[in-house]
Motif scaffolding. Structure first.
Motif, PDB file in Angstrom:
ATOM      1  N   SER A 143     -14.427   4.316   0.950  1.00 17.75           N
ATOM      2  CA  SER A 143     -13.570   4.814  -0.122  1.00 17.75           C
ATOM      3  C   SER A 143     -14.286   4.789  -1.468  1.00 17.75           C
ATOM      4  N   GLU A 144     -15.090   3.749  -1.700  1.00 21.98           N
ATOM      5  CA  GLU A 144     -15.832   3.636  -2.960  1.00 21.98           C
ATOM      6  C   GLU A 144     -16.823   4.776  -3.139  1.00 21.98           C
ATOM      7  N   ARG A 145     -17.346   5.302  -2.028  1.00 24.22           N
ATOM      8  CA  ARG A 145     -18.287   6.414  -2.139  1.00 24.22           C
ATOM      9  C   ARG A 145     -17.601   7.772  -1.959  1.00 24.22           C
ATOM     10  N   GLY A 146     -16.263   7.776  -1.979  1.00 24.30           N
ATOM     11  CA  GLY A 146     -15.507   9.026  -1.987  1.00 24.30           C
ATOM     12  C   GLY A 146     -15.119   9.568  -0.630  1.00 24.30           C
ATOM     13  N   GLU A 147     -15.269   8.782   0.423  1.00 23.81           N
ATOM     14  CA  GLU A 147     -14.891   9.226   1.763  1.00 23.81           C
ATOM     15  C   GLU A 147     -13.548   8.631   2.172  1.00 23.81           C
ATOM     16  N   GLU A 148     -12.795   9.398   2.947  1.00 30.57           N
ATOM     17  CA  GLU A 148     -11.574   8.865   3.557  1.00 30.57           C
ATOM     18  C   GLU A 148     -11.801   8.813   5.056  1.00 30.57           C
ATOM     19  N   ILE A 149     -11.985   7.612   5.581  1.00 27.19           N
ATOM     20  CA  ILE A 149     -12.328   7.406   6.988  1.00 27.19           C
ATOM     21  C   ILE A 149     -11.106   7.628   7.881  1.00 27.19           C
ATOM     22  N   PHE A 150     -11.331   8.261   9.019  1.00 25.99           N
ATOM     23  CA  PHE A 150     -10.282   8.365  10.038  1.00 25.99           C
ATOM     24  C   PHE A 150     -10.572   7.325  11.113  1.00 25.99           C
ATOM     25  N   LEU A 151      -9.674   6.376  11.271  1.00 27.70           N
ATOM     26  CA  LEU A 151      -9.808   5.332  12.282  1.00 27.70           C
ATOM     27  C   LEU A 151      -9.093   5.753  13.554  1.00 27.70           C
ATOM     28  N   GLY A 211      -0.421   7.050  14.159  1.00 29.59           N
ATOM     29  CA  GLY A 211       0.729   6.167  14.028  1.00 29.59           C
ATOM     30  C   GLY A 211       0.726   5.038  15.035  1.00 29.59           C
ATOM     31  N   LEU A 212       0.286   5.329  16.269  1.00 27.80           N
ATOM     32  CA  LEU A 212       0.261   4.296  17.304  1.00 27.80           C
ATOM     33  C   LEU A 212      -0.710   3.177  16.937  1.00 27.80           C
ATOM     34  N   LEU A 213      -1.872   3.525  16.380  1.00 28.69           N
ATOM     35  CA  LEU A 213      -2.847   2.509  15.985  1.00 28.69           C
ATOM     36  C   LEU A 213      -2.321   1.701  14.797  1.00 28.69           C
ATOM     37  N   PHE A 214      -1.573   2.345  13.927  1.00 27.68           N
ATOM     38  CA  PHE A 214      -0.951   1.666  12.781  1.00 27.68           C
ATOM     39  C   PHE A 214      -0.098   0.486  13.274  1.00 27.68           C
ATOM     40  N   PHE A 215       0.742   0.752  14.261  1.00 25.43           N
ATOM     41  CA  PHE A 215       1.614  -0.316  14.773  1.00 25.43           C
ATOM     42  C   PHE A 215       0.833  -1.322  15.620  1.00 25.43           C
ATOM     43  N   ALA A 268       0.850  -1.191   0.000  1.00 26.09           N
ATOM     44  CA  ALA A 268       0.000   0.000   0.000  1.00 26.09           C
ATOM     45  C   ALA A 268       0.883   1.238   0.000  1.00 26.09           C
ATOM     46  N   GLN A 269       0.299   2.358  -0.376  1.00 30.09           N
ATOM     47  CA  GLN A 269       1.003   3.637  -0.331  1.00 30.09           C
ATOM     48  C   GLN A 269       0.743   4.297   1.015  1.00 30.09           C
ATOM     49  N   LEU A 270       1.807   4.745   1.664  1.00 32.51           N
ATOM     50  CA  LEU A 270       1.706   5.405   2.966  1.00 32.51           C
ATOM     51  C   LEU A 270       2.299   6.793   2.870  1.00 32.51           C
ATOM     52  N   ARG A 271       1.665   7.736   3.548  1.00 30.81           N
ATOM     53  CA  ARG A 271       2.226   9.089   3.619  1.00 30.81           C
ATOM     54  C   ARG A 271       1.748   9.761   4.894  1.00 30.81           C
ATOM     55  N   ASP A 272       2.514  10.750   5.343  1.00 32.58           N
ATOM     56  CA  ASP A 272       2.093  11.520   6.515  1.00 32.58           C
ATOM     57  C   ASP A 272       0.885  12.372   6.154  1.00 32.58           C
ATOM     58  N   ASN A 273      -0.069  12.397   7.051  1.00 35.51           N
ATOM     59  CA  ASN A 273      -1.257  13.227   6.853  1.00 35.51           C
ATOM     60  C   ASN A 273      -0.906  14.664   7.200  1.00 35.51           C
ATOM     61  N   GLU A 274      -1.027  15.565   6.227  1.00 39.16           N
ATOM     62  CA  GLU A 274      -0.634  16.958   6.425  1.00 39.16           C
ATOM     63  C   GLU A 274      -1.562  17.702   7.371  1.00 39.16           C
ATOM     64  N   ASN A 275      -2.748  17.152   7.602  1.00 40.11           N
ATOM     65  CA  ASN A 275      -3.736  17.861   8.421  1.00 40.11           C
ATOM     66  C   ASN A 275      -3.760  17.423   9.880  1.00 40.11           C
ATOM     67  N   ALA A 276      -2.941  16.427  10.239  1.00 40.17           N
ATOM     68  CA  ALA A 276      -2.948  15.939  11.615  1.00 40.17           C
ATOM     69  C   ALA A 276      -1.564  15.438  11.985  1.00 40.17           C
ATOM     70  N   ILE A 277      -1.165  15.725  13.207  1.00 44.55           N
ATOM     71  CA  ILE A 277       0.147  15.313  13.693  1.00 44.55           C
ATOM     72  C   ILE A 277       0.141  13.817  14.001  1.00 44.55           C
ATOM     73  N   ASP A 278       1.252  13.144  13.652  1.00 47.42           N
ATOM     74  CA  ASP A 278       1.425  11.713  13.939  1.00 47.42           C
ATOM     75  C   ASP A 278       0.259  10.883  13.379  1.00 47.42           C
ATOM     76  N   THR A 279      -0.128  11.213  12.163  1.00 46.44           N
ATOM     77  CA  THR A 279      -1.225  10.499  11.499  1.00 46.44           C
ATOM     78  C   THR A 279      -0.784  10.087  10.107  1.00 46.44           C
ATOM     79  N   LEU A 280      -1.095   8.855   9.742  1.00 42.81           N
ATOM     80  CA  LEU A 280      -0.734   8.322   8.433  1.00 42.81           C
ATOM     81  C   LEU A 280      -1.963   8.193   7.551  1.00 42.81           C
ATOM     82  N   SER A 281      -1.790   8.473   6.261  1.00 42.76           N
ATOM     83  CA  SER A 281      -2.824   8.206   5.268  1.00 42.76           C
ATOM     84  C   SER A 281      -2.406   6.975   4.477  1.00 42.76           C
TER      85      SER A 281
END
Length: 301
Positions: free
Chosen positions: A66-74, A35-39, A9-22
């Motif tokens: 994602s199919e309906r155009g939303e990016e969920i924050f977990l 990031g903590l939930l990622f690990f 998968a493609q991973l990148r830092d989320n520019e809108n939140a600290i310590d958050t990955l997209s």
């Protein structure tokens, strides 16, 4: 690697939140998480815990969004409930989704692809083995034919099954008519959606969250024709909600009326005779709505 399915998968830092990955994954779609939930999720992959199995169904939630155009924050507070909602999808619903996906990706006499790995989350299937099971079941019922690895075509009976769903509705499918105002987003996400999907194990359909190429009015009519019942939340008194509820009633579908307590005084005169669920906050709406569905709508389980 994707923290949900452990595929590339493609991973990148989320520019809108600290310590958050997209994350952008072909299987799980696009979503963000701390990031903590990622690990933590990768720790689940290295164990045999119940949480590891839930990640398969969390993929269903993020992929559908994602199919309906939303990016969920977990986050640590929501991921388990999102996953559990998709873990409870009935086999009948999965079979119907399989037919719908092939119908959308093909035409009579032509085949369409449903990748047993990448598209498993769209069916809320646990893995590729379950996708194969669903395909075999539909083939045994003479609703699909095999057209090569991961390619299927609907038989005449299959097309009839899809089209006849508009007569009595697809069991377990619920159309949600409500205002799309931001002030009601929480009422849908943490009230209506969880009551229908998680508590009653049925499928909620809200038109702004469905991908389509048709005119919006045509798509609304088509979706209402295929629903078993309709939820009409008349909060903010949108005319379209009343129209959609009336259309469903004309088709013989049951309608469950709801309204936030501070707007009940504005409910239209013609519909005040119906028993409305009056709610104060999303948790209250979820509890009352789940009870009403279980008491009045036949279950698909």
């Amino acid at each position: 690697m994707c923290p949900l399915c452990a595929h590339p998968a493609q991973l990148r830092d989320n520019e809108n939140a600290i310590d958050t990955l997209s994350v952008a994954c072909m299987t799980c779609g696009k979503f963000s998480l701390p990031g903590l939930l990622f690990f933590t999720f990768f720790d689940f992959h290295n164990s045999e815990s119940s949480e590891k199995a839930l990640l398969r169904y969390l993929s269903g939630y993020t992929r559908h969004a994602s199919e309906r155009g939303e990016e969920i924050f977990l986050d640590v507070d929501n991921w388990n409930e999102f996953a559990t909602a998709h873990a409870n999808t009935s086999v009948a619903t999965k079979l119907t989704r399989f037919l719908e996906i092939i119908a959308a990706r093909s035409k009579p006499g032509k085949s369409g692809e449903l990748d047993r790995t990448i598209d498993a989350p769209l069916l809320d299937a646990f893995d590729s083995d379950e996708v194969i099971f669903l395909a075999k079941t539909l083939h045994q019922r003479e609703l699909i034919d095999y057209a090569g690895s991961d390619f299927y075509s609907l038989t005449a009976k299959g097309w009839e099954a899809i089209q006849s769903a508009g007569v009595n509705g697809i069991p377990g499918r619920c159309f949600v008519a409500m205002s799309f105002h931001d002030s009601l987003k929480d009422a849908y996400d943490n009230g209506i959606f969880l009551a229908v999907k998680n508590d009653c194990k049925m499928d909620p359909i809200r038109i702004d969250r469905v991908h389509h190429n048709e005119k919006i009015c045509d798509k609304i009519v088509a979706e209402i024709r295929t629903c078993q019942f309709l939820i009409a939340d008349v909060t903010l008194q949108r005319a379209g909600v009343y129209f959609e509820a009336g259309f469903a009633m004309g088709l013989g579908r049951q309608v469950i009326w709801t309204c936030r307590d501070d707007d009940l005084k504005n409910v239209h005169f013609d519909t005040r005779q119906y028993n409305h669920i009056v709610w104060k906050e999303p948790g209250d709406l979820r509890m009352q709505l789940a009870d009403r569905i279980k008491a009045t709508i036949p279950s698909t389980i």
